[in-house]
Design a protein around this motif. Structure first.
Motif, mmCIF file in Angstrom:
data_model
loop_
_atom_site.group_PDB
_atom_site.id
_atom_site.type_symbol
_atom_site.label_atom_id
_atom_site.label_comp_id
_atom_site.label_asym_id
_atom_site.label_seq_id
_atom_site.Cartn_x
_atom_site.Cartn_y
_atom_site.Cartn_z
ATOM 1 N N ALA A 49 1.503 6.877 -6.814
ATOM 2 C CA ALA A 49 0.435 7.820 -7.167
ATOM 3 C C ALA A 49 0.895 9.265 -6.992
ATOM 4 C CB ALA A 49 -0.798 7.545 -6.319
ATOM 5 N N LEU A 50 1.605 9.540 -5.911
ATOM 6 C CA LEU A 50 2.112 10.888 -5.684
ATOM 7 C C LEU A 50 3.109 11.299 -6.759
ATOM 8 C CD1 LEU A 50 2.584 10.863 -1.789
ATOM 9 C CD2 LEU A 50 0.824 12.048 -3.102
ATOM 10 N N LEU A 51 3.967 10.366 -7.163
ATOM 11 C CA LEU A 51 4.940 10.669 -8.214
ATOM 12 C C LEU A 51 4.247 10.970 -9.547
ATOM 13 C CD1 LEU A 51 7.745 8.041 -7.451
ATOM 14 C CD2 LEU A 51 7.802 10.512 -7.026
ATOM 15 N N VAL A 52 3.193 10.217 -9.842
ATOM 16 C CA VAL A 52 2.442 10.470 -11.083
ATOM 17 C C VAL A 52 1.796 11.847 -11.043
ATOM 18 C CG1 VAL A 52 0.445 9.745 -12.434
ATOM 19 C CG2 VAL A 52 2.068 8.031 -11.598
ATOM 20 N N VAL A 53 1.164 12.181 -9.923
ATOM 21 C CA VAL A 53 0.541 13.497 -9.779
ATOM 22 C C VAL A 53 1.588 14.599 -9.904
ATOM 23 C CG1 VAL A 53 -0.686 15.019 -8.181
ATOM 24 C CG2 VAL A 53 -1.362 12.616 -8.398
ATOM 25 N N PRO A 103 9.807 14.413 -11.303
ATOM 26 C CA PRO A 103 10.510 13.214 -10.818
ATOM 27 C C PRO A 103 11.458 12.639 -11.869
ATOM 28 C CG PRO A 103 8.186 13.109 -10.245
ATOM 29 C CD PRO A 103 8.341 14.292 -11.145
ATOM 30 N N GLY A 104 11.030 12.680 -13.139
ATOM 31 C CA GLY A 104 11.907 12.170 -14.187
ATOM 32 C C GLY A 104 13.207 12.940 -14.273
ATOM 33 N N ARG A 105 13.117 14.261 -14.145
ATOM 34 C CA ARG A 105 14.336 15.069 -14.186
ATOM 35 C C ARG A 105 15.224 14.804 -12.970
ATOM 36 N NH1 ARG A 105 16.221 19.764 -16.680
ATOM 37 N NH2 ARG A 105 17.725 20.918 -15.392
ATOM 38 N N VAL A 106 14.604 14.646 -11.812
ATOM 39 C CA VAL A 106 15.386 14.348 -10.608
ATOM 40 C C VAL A 106 16.176 13.060 -10.788
ATOM 41 C CG1 VAL A 106 15.227 13.724 -8.162
ATOM 42 C CG2 VAL A 106 13.833 15.597 -9.060
ATOM 43 N N VAL A 107 15.509 12.045 -11.339
ATOM 44 C CA VAL A 107 16.185 10.755 -11.542
ATOM 45 C C VAL A 107 17.282 10.866 -12.587
ATOM 46 C CG1 VAL A 107 15.857 8.381 -12.342
ATOM 47 C CG2 VAL A 107 14.174 9.412 -10.804
ATOM 48 N N SER A 108 16.989 11.506 -13.727
ATOM 49 C CA SER A 108 17.970 11.585 -14.809
ATOM 50 C C SER A 108 19.187 12.415 -14.409
ATOM 51 C CB SER A 108 17.322 12.158 -16.068
ATOM 52 O OG SER A 108 16.880 13.489 -15.840
ATOM 53 N N GLN A 109 18.947 13.565 -13.773
ATOM 54 C CA GLN A 109 20.072 14.408 -13.364
ATOM 55 C C GLN A 109 20.851 13.778 -12.210
ATOM 56 O OE1 GLN A 109 21.087 17.211 -15.045
ATOM 57 N NE2 GLN A 109 19.541 16.438 -16.466
ATOM 58 N N GLY A 110 20.136 13.132 -11.319
ATOM 59 C CA GLY A 110 20.838 12.437 -10.249
ATOM 60 C C GLY A 110 21.701 11.304 -10.773
ATOM 61 N N TRP A 111 21.184 10.575 -11.772
ATOM 62 C CA TRP A 111 21.963 9.487 -12.362
ATOM 63 C C TRP A 111 23.200 10.020 -13.078
ATOM 64 C CZ3 TRP A 111 22.472 4.550 -11.724
ATOM 65 C CH2 TRP A 111 23.111 3.783 -12.705
ATOM 66 N N SER A 112 23.081 11.176 -13.712
ATOM 67 C CA SER A 112 24.238 11.761 -14.396
ATOM 68 C C SER A 112 25.318 12.181 -13.398
ATOM 69 C CB SER A 112 23.808 12.969 -15.233
ATOM 70 O OG SER A 112 23.398 14.046 -14.401
ATOM 71 N N PRO A 171 0.808 -1.220 0.000
ATOM 72 C CA PRO A 171 0.000 0.000 0.000
ATOM 73 C C PRO A 171 0.843 1.274 0.000
ATOM 74 C CG PRO A 171 -0.904 -1.582 1.536
ATOM 75 C CD PRO A 171 0.417 -2.126 1.105
ATOM 76 N N ALA A 172 1.946 1.258 0.757
ATOM 77 C CA ALA A 172 2.814 2.438 0.792
ATOM 78 C C ALA A 172 3.426 2.710 -0.577
ATOM 79 C CB ALA A 172 3.914 2.248 1.833
ATOM 80 N N LEU A 173 3.847 1.640 -1.273
ATOM 81 C CA LEU A 173 4.421 1.815 -2.609
ATOM 82 C C LEU A 173 3.393 2.362 -3.589
ATOM 83 C CD1 LEU A 173 6.582 -1.436 -2.918
ATOM 84 C CD2 LEU A 173 7.365 0.893 -2.456
ATOM 85 N N VAL A 174 2.155 1.907 -3.453
ATOM 86 C CA VAL A 174 1.087 2.413 -4.326
ATOM 87 C C VAL A 174 0.876 3.906 -4.092
ATOM 88 C CG1 VAL A 174 -1.375 2.291 -4.831
ATOM 89 C CG2 VAL A 174 -0.051 0.190 -4.550
ATOM 90 N N VAL A 175 0.856 4.326 -2.824
ATOM 91 C CA VAL A 175 0.668 5.742 -2.512
ATOM 92 C C VAL A 175 1.820 6.574 -3.067
ATOM 93 C CG1 VAL A 175 0.568 7.429 -0.637
ATOM 94 C CG2 VAL A 175 -0.729 5.301 -0.467
ATOM 95 N N VAL A 176 3.055 6.086 -2.887
ATOM 96 C CA VAL A 176 4.220 6.808 -3.400
ATOM 97 C C VAL A 176 4.154 6.922 -4.917
ATOM 98 C CG1 VAL A 176 6.723 6.717 -3.685
ATOM 99 C CG2 VAL A 176 5.703 6.228 -1.454
#
Length: 245
Positions: free
Chosen positions: A9-13, A31-40, A2-7
């Motif tokens: 949903a929040l990321l999608v919003v 969130p996509g930019r956070v992940v991509s820039q963090g990965w770089s 349930p916690a993963l589902v809530v997280v």
């Protein structure tokens, strides 16, 4: 789950809102930019994360040793209980945001002030958990051992110490999460590396995406250390989980 589902949903919003509203990345990156820039920046972030993890573990180990020593002494001495427990409570009223800079003034910019900040943040829950855990031991079991000629040390080892384990591991889980927060905060006031100093640098450069990437790494470290306490509990006190189930 349930916690993963809530997280999720929040990321999608969050992602949809940023895309639709056209918010600038300097204000709220997606969130996509956070992940991509963090990965770089993964190599740089990993280096800072290692510094934070090392300080966290050292500071927490110092706090753990001191908490155990004082809790055992308090358990054996009613006078020490009356003298020290109020001081433990007072230690939690000290504003860390004011104490941390003083640690730098008193002890310099080395690792010692950071360890002391972490120890100050995490000491109270573990010490109090141990003291209350020792006090929750079955009195009848203690009397039975004494009637059989057991010493105070033997009663402590076979009755009071096992009884303290459930509360100790609960306080350990609280303390380890505080330790990561304390480590990051201690880096803000004086450090050359670590996630705290990395977030401060990126904030000054208006790289909100990299700040949030470092926040995510900090959260992952906290959760990983939190979960490791359950492994330690199974190895040290397997009867605790057995009793709970």
């Amino acid at each position: 789950m349930p916690a993963l589902v809530v997280v999720a949903a929040l990321l999608v919003v969050w992602q949809v809102y940023v895309d639709v509203a056209g918010v600038r990345p300097q204000i709220l990156p997606s969130p996509g930019r956070v992940v991509s820039q963090g990965w770089s920046q993964r190599d740089v972030i990993a280096g800072h994360a290692w510094s934070t993890l090392k300080v966290t573990l050292l500071g927490f180990a110092l706090s753990l040793v001191v908490a155990w020593i004082l809790a055992v002494l308090v358990d054996f001495s009613p006078w020490l209980r009356r003298a020290l427990v109020p001081l433990f409570v007072v230690s939690q009223t000290l504003p860390i945001i004011a104490i941390a800079p003083l640690m730098i003034i008193w002890f310099g910019f080395g690792i010692l002030p950071k360890l002391l900040v972490i120890a100050l943040v995490t000491f109270f829950p573990m010490a109090l958990g141990l003291i209350e855990g020792f006090g929750s031991a079955d009195r009848d079991a203690g009397r039975l051992l004494r009637s059989m000629g057991a010493s105070n040390t033997q009663v402590f080892r076979y009755v009071r110490l096992p009884s303290a384990m459930p509360r100790f591991f609960t306080s350990l889980r609280i303390g380890i999460t505080y330790a990561v927060v304390g480590a990051v905060f201690s880096e803000y006031v004086g450090a050359t590396s670590g996630l705290g100093i990395y977030m401060s640098q990126q904030k000054n450069s208006f790289r909100t995406d990299l700040v949030l990437a470092a926040v995510v790494v900090t959260a992952v470290i906290s959760v990983a250390l939190f979960l490791l306490t359950y492994l330690a509990e199974r190895l040290v006190a397997p009867w605790v989980r057995a009793d709970a189930s």
